[in-house]
Design a protein around this motif. Structure first.
Motif: not given
Lengths: 236, 243, 485
Positions: C325-332, C335-341, C343-350, C363-365
């Protein structure tokens, strides 16, 4: 250390799981219906060809030999090219049948059976294998569609011999090659992992040499596991 | 064939030519077209931003307006608004006690079609007799593509327009970055996503970008204009109404 | 959980302004997408596999109590030791206690997001036990003291030059020129660690209830070494990792490598059944063989039961951590993984961070998404990520921990106003007409380039707005008869 049956342990998490699901007690569910797929029929030569192609695609080396003499000579050549330090041999009967220990010794390659080390000497075995240029094992199954070897803990010392030296040589008979992962998973389940089977062994799938793309997505072969994987397919 | 048009609030207020293009095209294809001026907004902005009670209120109004329409089909020149009603309204009416609403909703949902979906799948038409000179590329709007599964129909309609040279851009299904309030809440990210889209549009050599959603077109046009590009956006309904 | 910047917007800004990161992200995601596409094409019926996988996960999660009990029973029969952990602290306490009891000074770790989630390394270091990450990417970011930027390739944001500098500085080696040299340095260094470590800690990709088997996939061989060499192996496993039967693996082991790295199979898959046993004498069969090593399975909750309790959100637990899901996400991708703040980035992280960390913290993710749906398409277990994001947005707005503040208050007020207008067509039309009139004030040459107040100022910072249409709205023109030919 004992298993944690204290209230804060199992009762804690499991109770939370039951509460979350609205279950007053744990009930055995109806299992899912099995997932049925079309079984694939393949002739042995097709399987060998497919396995060989897939193995090569992931950087492994495939060799086809017919006679046991050829096999022994080939293994000796590969081990010689792997450099000194010795060759660790797993306890597979096939290795004994091929007379590999003698063949390698003749070439001055210092082979030794992993079985020489008692279980309590595992640490020493590890250090010994660390110095070896190559490790030789057989395999229990292979999967043609991905070029995968399957080693189980049944084969004494196979897991360490296939892991520590930089070169791993695996011996395979054509009849061990299955077409699909599904067949092998079913085979493992039936023969090794079920309740009726002997106490389980671990198993490892090996698909090519060790690799990583962690740096700039550039492929690098031979990270922690072997740098070279040779599969010798022996016989018809 | 009697059709009642759901123009959508964005088309109604900012892009009326899109609505008119849709009406004109449908009439040319032999439809009797009605418009109920009691319609306002389907509630998608509220729903997408997390305001379900507000979205529910707007959905109730939508159902009240459109259940009254004696039309074979309700047609909207917007994939996202169509998806809102067809795919997401049921979530707004899922509670116990909503049975009556669900039945009323069903009579509306079952008749609702997106514009290109309607022409190709319901009318069975691909050539609407349009003419438009230009090199044209198509942007797959996300909800149209992934919620409604419409991607082939608009392309067939575009290719049938006389004078059009159709070129596919790379990754036509890549998001334009609009995403509703996302476009202002996370404006910098939205813009960064948009720039990827603009690069692909430029590389395609197209003079026009076509899409079925005015929200995507507004985002893309906004970026093209800011960059001083000569590429123009045009809604499928406007394209098909061209002579 | 420390963030370098307080919110997603500032972290994204940093990411968007970093050309090295942008290039790395663009290259990595595009490559993974292409490899995934190619490897998926080798499966005759990918959709059937996905549907089956989802069905298995759904069934398991709905009967998680049964399958966990079965798993634990089997592992214990095999001679493994099971510990249940409600929180991360429970895990740390157990692992540290075990390490002390066994005199462990060095622990080798394989990549495990679960152990990062609970900051296990921190806890070990605080007790004077040295954890060594052995996955090359994790080793790099451990040395750099950074967070991972991608689930599969955690150090992808670093160039080879940066890594060579890092190794030269931290490991006191000559500066490597090639990627192969970097790898060789890591191999040599980490081999020493494997050989001397008293404990290996891993996660698990799957835990098979029927047989008690722990399954681990990898490419480097560090998991095999971590589980085969040290005398103690600890697997820290989220309770959602359990699957019912061994045969289910034939589905998941086809989905995971293709979804994660685009491989038909990873270099190694380890199937571990309890502790390692002493090799048997010629007879074969290992009944009665005494374990020569220890195996500990630590089952972690840490908020997963909270997710489980919500019937709609429950499918968040189907995730097999593949990273597709990370690879296909236009947001990820931007901005990459560290921006999610966390451990879990991308759509599943959100989706899972707000549930595990709480809505106040994360809650903002869910709002940082355009809801394009590409993630759902790529997910091997068909998790309905966009719907889950929408559900979380609703929870936040229903008083789930948002900061009261001018912006949120204004947003709520305008949504209420808009809804009220939408039920009153004449008012709607009148307000629309007013807004269009105002818009014409801001118009210059057919476009609006600047609106001086938020939220539209945020739009016009980057894009133009269309000029309001001359000639009125659709409904005005229809009424005038222009649409009534």
């Amino acid at each position: 250390m004992n298993n944690d049956r204290s209230p804060a342990g199992q009762a804690g998490v499991l109770a939370e799981v039951r509460r979350a699901l609205g279950h007053t007690q744990t009930v055995r569910p109806e299992p899912l219906e099995p997932f049925v797929e079309e079984p694939a029929e393949s002739r042995v030569e097709e399987l060998i060809a497919r396995f060989t192609a897939e193995l090569r695609a992931v950087g492994g080396q495939a060799h086809r030999v017919i006679s046991e003499g050829e096999a022994a000579a080939l293994v000796a050549r590969i081990c010689a090219e792997a450099g000194g330090g010795g060759v660790g041999l797993s306890g597979s009967p096939l290795i004994a049948e091929l007379g590999l220990a003698a063949a390698l010794a003749t070439g001055g390659l210092a082979p030794f059976p992993v079985a020489d080390f008692a279980p309590s000497e595992r640490g020493r075995l590890i250090m010994r294998l660390e110095c070896c240029g190559a490790g030789v094992t057989a395999a229990d199954y292979a999967i043609a569609e991905t070029g995968t070897l399957v080693l189980t803990g049944d084969e004494e010392g196979a897991l360490l011999a296939s892991l520590l030296p930089a070169v791993h040589v695996a011996l395979l008979r054509p009849r061990q090659i299955a077409r699909t992962l599904t067949e092998v998973v079913a085979g493992l389940r039936r023969e090794r992992m079920g309740r009726a089977a002997p106490a389980c062994r671990s198993a490892t799938f090996i698909t090519g040499p060790s690799r990583t793309s962690d740096v700039e997505l550039v492929l690098s072969i031979g990270v922690h596991g072997p740098k070279q994987l040779h599969v010798v397919i022996l016989g018809e | 064939m009697r059709v009642s048009v759901f123009v959508t609030c964005l088309v109604d207020q900012l892009f009326p030519r899109v609505g008119e293009g849709a009406v004109e095209t449908l009439r040319r294809l032999g439809c009797e077209v009605a418009f109920n001026p009691a319609q306002t907004c389907c509630g998608q902005p509220a729903f997408n931003t997390g305001y379900r009670p507000e979205a529910r209120a707007m959905a109730e109004h939508f159902v009240e307006v459109f259940e009254r329409e004696r039309a074979d089909f309700l047609v909207a020149p917007s994939g996202s608004c169509t998806a809102m009603v067809r795919n997401f309204y049921p979530e707004l009416f899922h509670a116990h006690g909503d049975e009556r609403w669900r039945a009323r909703l069903e009579s509306v949902r079952s008749r609702l079609r997106e514009f290109s979906e309607f022409i190709v799948r319901e009318l069975g038409v691909e050539d609407v007799g349009a003419r438009f000179e230009g090199r044209v590329t198509y942007h797959d709007a996300c909800h149209l593509l992934r919620e409604l599964k419409v991607s082939d129909e608009p392309r067939r309609l575009i290719r049938a327009v006389r004078g059009v040279e159709f070129v596919e851009m790379e990754s036509p299904d890549a998001c334009c970055g609009f995403g509703g309030t996302f476009s202002v809440k996370y404006a910098e990210i939205s813009d960064a996503i948009l720039r990827e889209k603009l690069t692909r549009i430029e590389r395609s050599g197209a003079q026009y970008v076509v899409a079925n959603d005015s929200s995507c077109l507004m985002q893309i046009a906004g970026g093209l204009a800011r960059a001083g590009s000569s590429v123009r956006t045009i809604h499928l309904a406007e394209l098909l109404a061209s002579r | 959980m420390s963030h370098s910047e307080p919110d997603l917007t500032s972290r994204s800004h940093a990411a968007l302004g970093d050309p090295v990161l942008q290039r790395a992200l663009g290259n990595a995601t595009a490559t993974f997408i292409e490899r995934r596409r190619e490897s998926v094409a080798t499966v005759p019926d990918w959709q059937a596999l996905r549907e089956r996988a989802r069905r298995v996960k759904e069934h398991t999660v709905n009967h998680l109590d049964y399958y966990l009990e079965q798993l634990v029973g089997r592992v214990e029969e095999l001679g493994g030791i099971v510990h249940w952990a409600s929180t991360g602290e429970d895990v740390s306490r157990y692992v540290v206690g075990l390490a002390r009891a066994r005199g462990v000074r060095v622990v080798v770790k394989s990549k495990s997001m679960t152990t990062e989630e609970i900051e296990l390394n921190h806890a070990l270091e605080a007790e004077g036990i040295r954890p060594v990450e052995t996955d090359l990417g994790e080793y790099i970011i451990q040395l750099a003291r950074e967070r991972p930027s991608h689930i599969i390739v955690p150090a992808i944001h670093k160039t080879r030059e940066q890594i060579a500098d890092l190794f030269a500085e931290k490991l006191h080696v000559g500066r490597a020129q090639e990627v192969a040299e970097i790898t060789a340095v890591a191999r040599a260094r980490l081999r020493q660690e494997f050989l001397s470590a008293g404990m290996g800690i891993t996660g698990a990709n799957f835990a098979v209830a029927e047989t008690g088997t722990i399954v681990l996939v990898e490419n480097e061989g560090n998991i095999r070494l971590s589980t085969q060499v040290p005398p103690v192996h600890v697997a820290v496993v989220g309770i959602e990792k359990v699957i019912p039967s061994f045969e289910d693996l034939s589905v998941f082991l086809r989905l995971l490598p293709r979804s994660g790295t685009g491989q038909k199979q990873t270099a190694y898959v380890s199937f571990l059944n309890g502790p390692r046993r002493a090799a048997e004498a010629a007879g074969g069969g290992a009944e009665g063989a005494t374990p020569e090593t220890e195996f500990h399975l630590v089952l972690l909750d840490n908020g997963r039961t909270r997710i489980l309790a919500d019937e709609q959100m429950r499918e968040s637990l189907y995730c097999i951590r593949c990273g597709a899901c990370l690879n296909v996400c236009p947001v990820y991708q931007k901005i990459g993984g560290q921006a999610y703040g966390w451990i879990y980035p991308g759509p599943i992280g959100a989706v899972i961070s707000p549930q595990l960390q709480g809505l106040k913290e994360a809650g903002e993710l869910p709002f940082a998404s355009s809801l394009c749906g590409a993630c759902r398409e790529a997910c091997p277990v068909a998790i309905n990520l966009p719907d889950l994001l929408l559900a979380l947005r609703a929870k936040v707005k229903e008083g789930g921990g948002e900061e009261p503040g001018a912006r949120n208050t204004a947003e709520r007020a305008s949504m209420r106003a808009y809804a009220a207008m939408a039920k009153r067509p004449k008012l709607f039309a009148a307000v629309g007409r007013l807004m269009r009139g105002l818009g014409r004030l801001a118009e210059k040459g057919g476009r609006i380039r600047r609106v001086p107040f938020p939220p539209l100022s945020l739009w016009t910072k980057y894009r133009d707005l269309p000029a309001p249409p001359r000639g009125g709205s659709f409904r005005e023109r229809w009424k005038k008869g222009e649409g009534k030919e």
